[in-house]
Design an enzyme around this catalytic site. Structure first.
Site, mmCIF file in Angstrom:
data_model
loop_
_atom_site.group_PDB
_atom_site.id
_atom_site.type_symbol
_atom_site.label_atom_id
_atom_site.label_comp_id
_atom_site.label_asym_id
_atom_site.label_seq_id
_atom_site.Cartn_x
_atom_site.Cartn_y
_atom_site.Cartn_z
ATOM 1 N N GLU A 1 -18.271 73.365 -78.217
ATOM 2 C CA GLU A 1 -18.381 72.862 -76.842
ATOM 3 C C GLU A 1 -18.491 73.952 -75.778
ATOM 4 O OE1 GLU A 1 -15.127 70.100 -76.431
ATOM 5 O OE2 GLU A 1 -15.929 68.762 -77.962
ATOM 6 N N GLU B 1 -19.820 65.091 -86.115
ATOM 7 C CA GLU B 1 -18.615 64.300 -85.789
ATOM 8 C C GLU B 1 -18.973 62.852 -85.479
ATOM 9 O OE1 GLU B 1 -16.076 66.209 -82.886
ATOM 10 O OE2 GLU B 1 -16.629 68.212 -83.560
HETATM 11 C C1 XIL Z 1 -9.800 65.518 -82.441
HETATM 12 C C2 XIL Z 1 -8.959 65.126 -83.622
HETATM 13 O O1 XIL Z 1 -9.605 64.197 -84.423
HETATM 14 C C3 XIL Z 1 -7.657 64.563 -83.106
HETATM 15 O O2 XIL Z 1 -6.807 64.231 -84.173
HETATM 16 C C4 XIL Z 1 -6.993 65.567 -82.183
HETATM 17 O O3 XIL Z 1 -5.847 65.028 -81.637
HETATM 18 C C5 XIL Z 1 -7.927 65.979 -81.080
HETATM 19 O O4 XIL Z 1 -9.134 66.451 -81.638
HETATM 20 N N1 XIL Z 1 -14.374 66.888 -80.632
HETATM 21 C C6 XIL Z 1 -13.997 67.797 -81.580
HETATM 22 C C7 XIL Z 1 -12.873 67.473 -82.491
HETATM 23 O O5 XIL Z 1 -14.669 68.835 -81.752
HETATM 24 O O6 XIL Z 1 -12.165 68.614 -82.897
HETATM 25 C C8 XIL Z 1 -11.931 66.466 -81.894
HETATM 26 O O7 XIL Z 1 -10.990 66.101 -82.890
HETATM 27 C C9 XIL Z 1 -12.682 65.264 -81.372
HETATM 28 C C10 XIL Z 1 -13.664 65.684 -80.300
#
Ligand code: XIL
Length: 372
Positions: A162, A279
């Site tokens: 990000e 994701e």
């Molecule tokens: C999220 C996890 O799934 C959660 O358990 C944690 O509390 C916060 O992070 N973008 C990302 C991930 O790159 O690392 C994030 O994951 C979700 C958004």
């Protein structure tokens, strides 16, 4: 009749350290359908999901699903700074080691997520060192130690997560993170160079969200990301892929234009880079409460998105950010959770680990994908 090994009870599993859970407890595969990982592999696509140690230790069903559907595992927590860096001086590799062993014992690939991310930093980090030398030393130590420890064992690393945020108002569209404030935009090149030195085999990925929709805001994010990548490649920085996070919303499907996303992916491919979907999940925020309609809309969103991206041969990998509604980050996100307070249903298995229409939509899109 065919004899089944008795399944361990939840209590037994809870008492069993993850690394000792035998692979056989995970192999009660569904007879009806090939798993998603195998379907994807037939098309030359690596498919998997995020998973955490707590989930597999708590739920035998998650072991089964991981074995059935995942050719790749992305530890959701264990490779982040809060897990690896309990204090400024110490490293704790126990969770990351266990998750990587878990994947390797099953012949599953793994990705590291993430070496540099403003969004998950331990309390001791504070705002980080304000001076360039201090931040440089911190990144050098973290990336060298962590990427070095797992060198040769990870398919890829999200090196910087990000880095783009047009709302921060910089002309280059980069996020004003603590890393950028201390080092300027050079922190990105530096992080990739350190990662390449520590793990020359890993595919080094720049991971970003908000790239999928045909809105002006997301167009600005795509533009900033392309400019960043072009600069990195001009400077000879070792970057191999972009990660399209793909946190989608079924209610926003009117803003999804496959042609726009495919054009962006072709631009990235034209730079010689792969595209990973890193994701993928689909919130049902903004949809009425009825479950059947929500599940159908979520499934349609998976299908439409995957059909679009898998039509592009640069897309080599698809990872879900969650596989069962039992374990979803989306109820904790103020952007993804439902406004009526009902739990979201964003993943291919429900709260009781039963496959939903989304599972079949993903399977259908994988079956329909052109081979690469
Ligand atoms: C999220 C996890 O799934 C959660 O358990 C944690 O509390 C916060 O992070 N973008 C990302 C991930 O790159 O690392 C994030 O994951 C979700 C958004």
């Amino acid at each position: 009749m065919h004899m089944r090994q008795p399944r361990p009870t939840r209590r037994q599993l809870l008492a069993t350290p993850l690394a000792l859970v035998p692979a056989s407890t995970a192999s009660t595969a569904r007879a009806s359908a090939a798993g998603l990982g195998a379907l994807a592999a037939q098309r030359g696509v690596i498919f998997g999901s995020t998973l955490t140690r707590g989930q597999v230790e708590e739920s035998p069903e998650m072991l089964r699903i991981a074995t059935d559907d995942m050719a790749m595992i992305v530890p959701g927590f264990e490779f982040k700074w809060p897990a690896l860096r309990p204090s400024a001086g110490a490293f704790d590799f126990s969770g990351a080691d266990a998750m990587l062993r878990f994947a390797e014992q099953r012949g599953q690939a793994a990705r590291g997520h993430a070496l540099v991310w403003h969004g998950a930093l331990p309390a001791w980090f504070g705002d980080g060192p304000a001076d360039a030398a201090g931040m440089h030393a911190l990144l050098r130590r973290h990336i060298g130690t962590v990427a070095g420890r797992y060198a040769g064992r990870l398919h890829s690393w999200d090196v910087v997560n990000e880095p783009v945020e047009p709302w921060d108002g910089r002309p280059d569209g980069l996020r004003a993170s603590p890393f950028l404030r201390a080092l300027g935009p050079d922190y990105i090149d530096l992080s990739f160079r350190l990662a390449a030195a520590a793990d020359p085999a890993a595919r080094l990925t720049l991971n970003e969200y908000g790239l999928e929709l045909a809105t002006a805001e997301q167009e600005a994010r795509r533009t900033a990301l392309l400019a960043l990548l072009e600069g990195m490649l001009r400077r000879g920085v070792p970057v191999h892929a972009i990660g399209i996070q793909a946190h989608l919303a079924a209610a926003a499907s009117a803003d999804f234009d496959p042609a726009v996303l495919r054009r962006f992916i072709r631009r990235v491919a034209g730079l010689g880079l792969d595209c990973y979907v890193t994701e993928l999940d689909v919130t049902d925020r903004g949809l009425p409460a009825g479950i059947a309609a929500r599940d159908a809309a979520v499934a349609r969103t998976y299908r439409g998105f995957l059909e679009a991206v898998l039509a592009e041969p640069a897309v080599k990998l698809v990872v879900l950010w969650g596989i069962s509604d039992r374990y979803t980050w989306m109820n904790d996100s103020r952007f993804a959770r439902r406004e009526d307070g009902l739990p979201v249903r964003p993943h291919p298995y429900d709260n009781e680990f039963r496959p939903k229409p989304a599972w079949h939509a993903i399977a259908g899109a994988l079956r329909a994908a052109p081979p690469r």
